[in-house]
Motif scaffolding. Structure first.
Motif, PDB file in Angstrom:
ATOM      1  N   ALA A 134       0.866  -1.185   0.000  1.00 17.17           N
ATOM      2  CA  ALA A 134       0.000   0.000   0.000  1.00 17.17           C
ATOM      3  C   ALA A 134       0.899   1.230   0.000  1.00 17.17           C
ATOM      4  O   ALA A 134       2.095   1.139   0.286  1.00 17.17           O
ATOM      5  N   HIS A 135       0.332   2.367  -0.314  1.00 17.18           N
ATOM      6  CA  HIS A 135       1.111   3.609  -0.279  1.00 17.18           C
ATOM      7  C   HIS A 135       1.693   3.803   1.118  1.00 17.18           C
ATOM      8  O   HIS A 135       1.042   3.483   2.123  1.00 17.18           O
ATOM      9  N   HIS A 169       1.607   5.993   3.237  1.00 18.45           N
ATOM     10  CA  HIS A 169       0.930   7.219   3.634  1.00 18.45           C
ATOM     11  C   HIS A 169       0.864   7.281   5.157  1.00 18.45           C
ATOM     12  O   HIS A 169       1.589   6.552   5.847  1.00 18.45           O
ATOM     13  N   GLY A 223       7.430   9.634  -0.455  1.00 16.55           N
ATOM     14  CA  GLY A 223       6.479   9.524  -1.559  1.00 16.55           C
ATOM     15  C   GLY A 223       6.407   8.147  -2.180  1.00 16.55           C
ATOM     16  O   GLY A 223       6.100   8.008  -3.369  1.00 16.55           O
ATOM     17  N   THR A 274       4.887   4.622  -3.127  1.00 11.39           N
ATOM     18  CA  THR A 274       3.506   4.179  -3.322  1.00 11.39           C
ATOM     19  C   THR A 274       3.441   2.667  -3.530  1.00 11.39           C
ATOM     20  O   THR A 274       4.452   1.998  -3.692  1.00 11.39           O
ATOM     21  N   ALA A 275       2.224   2.177  -3.521  1.00 12.27           N
ATOM     22  CA  ALA A 275       1.994   0.738  -3.617  1.00 12.27           C
ATOM     23  C   ALA A 275       2.689   0.150  -4.844  1.00 12.27           C
ATOM     24  O   ALA A 275       2.655   0.734  -5.922  1.00 12.27           O
ATOM     25  N   GLN A 288       5.832  -0.168  -5.266  1.00  7.51           N
ATOM     26  CA  GLN A 288       7.220   0.268  -5.375  1.00  7.51           C
ATOM     27  C   GLN A 288       8.070  -0.409  -4.304  1.00  7.51           C
ATOM     28  O   GLN A 288       7.553  -0.902  -3.305  1.00  7.51           O
TER      29      GLN A 288
END
Lengths: 130, 86
Positions: free
Chosen positions: B13-14, B16, B55, B57-58, B60
């Motif tokens: 998942a990101h 975040h 930064g 994200t999913a 990566q």
């Protein structure tokens, strides 16, 4: 649950502090003390001296308290409350409101001491978004 | 002599706010220093804002490196936080 450094959010808007508190809860969890003083006593936009004082007085200060104002009169009111009645282990922070509060709450959730929480919040000045 | 270990993690998942918060809270349980690298930048696992600024994200791949006496345990905990927090 052992205590953590507590966070006091001060804003012109009750909705704004409620929203930021919701975000902090989501990211930092349930165990960090988060008190808010948003808006005026009559529910309008602005800051209320007594609301700010109560939010600070009600915070668990075993490990310390960081007070984070948004801008303008929030800063002045929080400063006035703390100038009128200085408290040990209560720090008024000059940091970006959302980022500073988030950084403070997450590190506070780990049981970090007051100095560590203050330093984490101040790192918000250097955290780029892009 | 403190140990050091690292591994690559494909993010589910990101990275975040919520997963980053989990990473910080997981890292605090260990004495080792943990860093996460992505896109040429490295952030300490002790600071949520630095992690968000990566930064990532999913899908990566980030690199997690732990250095210290409990490095393997710290690394495992951070990998778990990165791969299981929605």
């Amino acid at each position: 649950m052992t205590s953590t450094v507590s966070i006091v959010l001060v804003s012109h808007s009750a909705l704004l502090v409620a929203g930021v508190r919701e975000l902090l809860r989501q990211v930092a969890g349930e165990h960090v003390g988060i008190n808010t003083a948003g808006g005026t006593e009559d529910g309008g936009l602005g800051t209320g001296y007594d609301l700010v004082r109560t939010a600070i007085d009600d915070a668990d200060d075993a490990l310390g308290v960081v007070v984070i104002p948004d801008l303008g009169s929030s800063v002045l009111t929080a400063k006035a409350v703390l100038d009128d009645e200085p408290r040990e282990k209560v720090v008024l922070l000059d940091v970006p409101f959302v980022e500073g509060a988030l950084a403070a709450a997450v590190i506070a959730a780990t049981g970090a001491d007051l100095d560590t929480v203050v330093a984490a919040a101040r790192e918000a000045w250097d955290a780029r978004k892009l | 002599m403190p140990g050091s270990c690292e591994t690559d993690v494909v993010l589910g998942a990101h990275l975040h706010a919520r997963p980053a918060g989990q990473v910080v809270r997981a890292a605090a349980r260990f004495s080792s220093d943990v860093e996460i690298s992505f896109g040429g930048r490295t952030a300490s696992a002790r600071g949520i804002l630095g992690l968000l600024a990566l930064g990532a994200t999913a899908g990566q791949t980030v690199t997690v490196r732990a250095t210290g006496d409990d490095a393997p345990e710290a690394l495992a905990a951070i990998v778990t936080a990165l791969t299981t927090t929605p």
